[in-house]
Design an enzyme around this catalytic site. Structure first.
Site, PDB file in Angstrom:
ATOM      1  N   CYS A   1      12.027   9.120  -6.668  1.00 36.68           N
ATOM      2  CA  CYS A   1      11.324   9.244  -5.566  1.00 36.68           C
ATOM      3  C   CYS A   1      11.870  10.206  -5.100  1.00 36.68           C
ATOM      4  CB  CYS A   1      10.852   8.322  -5.169  1.00 36.68           C
ATOM      5  SG  CYS A   1      10.258   9.239  -3.252  1.00 36.68           S
TER       6      CYS A   1
ATOM      7  N   ASP B   1      -4.490   3.397  -6.515  1.00 32.28           N
ATOM      8  CA  ASP B   1      -4.264   1.816  -7.454  1.00 32.28           C
ATOM      9  C   ASP B   1      -4.163   0.900  -6.465  1.00 32.28           C
ATOM     10  OD1 ASP B   1      -3.933   3.195  -9.584  1.00 32.28           O
ATOM     11  OD2 ASP B   1      -2.289   3.572  -9.821  1.00 32.28           O
TER      12      ASP B   1
ATOM     13  N   VAL C   1       0.907  -1.830  -0.149  1.00 28.69           N
ATOM     14  CA  VAL C   1       0.712  -0.413   0.237  1.00 28.69           C
ATOM     15  C   VAL C   1       1.076   1.226  -0.353  1.00 28.69           C
ATOM     16  CG1 VAL C   1      -1.697   0.845   1.091  1.00 28.69           C
ATOM     17  CG2 VAL C   1      -1.903  -1.179   1.240  1.00 28.69           C
TER      18      VAL C   1
ATOM     19  N   CYS D   1      14.838  -0.786  -7.928  1.00 28.99           N
ATOM     20  CA  CYS D   1      13.504  -0.908  -6.991  1.00 28.99           C
ATOM     21  C   CYS D   1      12.835  -2.354  -7.030  1.00 28.99           C
ATOM     22  CB  CYS D   1      13.232   0.237  -6.619  1.00 28.99           C
ATOM     23  SG  CYS D   1      12.692   0.358  -5.363  1.00 28.99           S
TER      24      CYS D   1
END
Length: 389
Positions: free
Chosen positions: A205, A14, A9, A99
């Site tokens: 990110c 999504d 999560v 990742c």
């Protein structure tokens, strides 16, 4: 039989809708939020705390327990350090693929199955599993295949091409048959309006909203070097570090009628070779050398092993059209890709991702791309025009 599922999560729409769909299917669902970047770092500008609050809120609405895992140290070692090393060597890495390979579908996946004792992992990626969106076909003992999703515009199989077959075998993609618009509509219907309206995260990110050149200079020391015209060898300008540039990028050098673009970087001499014109032959390639592939399709791997070649389709950027190609193994055991049509700015350090008509077959890191020879360039430039615009 699959009964208990861990959902990654993220705080986005999504993953929240994926958790909702799993709960509706009757699975016992556990939400887990991954922290991969330390926001205390003065450079990183990830929205981690806000995302965590959204993840907590969504799980409360669903009646789903949420836990956290911290992979900051592992992410730095397996992803970010490799990212910096590649840039210093003149390569252009893809941290999203790294990742997924090392963190989300290795450490996190193992944690869910081995430490938490759950049966499977689910994510909000737009992809499909050949065993079913909810692994309905897992009892068949067939190998899982990574299939292209219904929403081809949101297709994320490119970024999943480096994961292991073992992880794929126990991974659900509940959104595989959904369009993004349908996901947002469902989110609004179940009371997740705030997530449906949330701006999607794009880019890397740990860079956040900063200019990439400003970001990378915090970690890699600038070193002045020449821009050399790849045809004449003349110095046409100077750069402040090869890590600030990537193949195909416009250099914006003044005093020249034709714009220059990065054709090749040479780390040893700190030199960037530039080509005049958007579709200069030095920017176009049909022959690529790659690392040994990571295979998601055992059948394709076997065909290549048995025959020495494999017809498939290729892309090295997730937004670009697929191009037919032949993957082969040379007598010296080198893996080579020959494209049916030339592509522009194929970049060492990026990934060649292979497909058939319905599935992602696997991936391999690009080592080098041979530019077109000048005598063949005129006809092939025209052939490439529709692909490189």
């Amino acid at each position: 039989m699959i009964r208990n599922v861990v959902v990654g999560v993220s705080g986005g729409v999504d993953s929240a809708v994926s958790a909702h769909l799993l709960a509706e299917q009757g699975f016992k669902v556990l939400g887990v939020f991954m922290r991969n970047w330390d926001e205390a770092d003065e450079v990183g500008r990830c929205s981690g705390e806000a995302d965590l609050k959204d993840a907590e809120w969504a799980c409360r609405q669903l009646g789903v327990e949420l836990r956290q895992v911290n992979y900051v140290r592992e992410y730095w070692t397996a992803v970010f350090s490799q990212f910096l090393d590649d840039y210093q060597m003149g390569l252009t890495p893809n941290p999203d693929i790294l990742c997924n390979r090392h963190i989300k579908f290795d450490l996190f996946h193992k944690h869910a199955l081995e430490n938490l004792g759950y049966d499977a992992v689910a994510t909000g990626h737009y992809a499909r599993n050949s065993l079913g969106n909810y692994l309905e076909g897992i009892a068949s003992n067939n190998d899982a295949r990574l299939l292209i999703p219904a929403d081809t515009f949101k297709d994320q199989t490119f970024f999943l091409a480096g994961i292991s077959r073992k992880a794929l075998q126990r991974t659900m993609f509940p959104l595989g048959d959904f369009q993004k618009s349908q996901v947002k509509d469902l989110a609004k219907k179940i009371g997740f309006q705030r997530l449906a309206k949330k701006k999607e995260s794009t880019g890397i990110c740990f860079v956040g909203k900063r200019n990439f050149k400003d970001f990378i200079q915090e970690y890699i020391t600038s070193k002045r070097g020449p821009f050399l015209d790849i045809d004449s060898g003349a110095v046409v300008g100077h750069h402040e570090g090869i890590h600030q540039w990537t193949v195909g990028q416009r250099c914006r050098l003044s005093s020249f009628l034709q714009p220059y673009f990065v054709a090749r970087k040479e780390a040893a001499s700190n030199t960037i070779y530039v080509a005049s014109g958007h579709n200069h032959p030095a920017l176009l390639s049909t022959h690529i050398a790659v690392d040994p592939p990571n295979w998601l399709c055992s059948k394709s791997q076997q065909i290549l092993s048995d025959t020495g070649s494999l017809r498939c389709r290729f892309r090295f950027q997730h937004t670009k059209p697929l191009v037919d190609c032949q993957l082969s193994i040379s007598p010296s055991n080198t893996f080579l890709v020959e494209l049916d049509a030339p592509l522009r700015a194929i970049t060492p350090g990026q990934y060649a991702v292979f497909y058939d008509d319905t599935a992602c077959l696997g991936s391999a890191r690009i080592l080098s791309a041979n530019p077109l020879k000048k005598k063949n360039a005129q006809t092939q430039q025209a052939q490439a025009a529709n692909l490189v615009s």
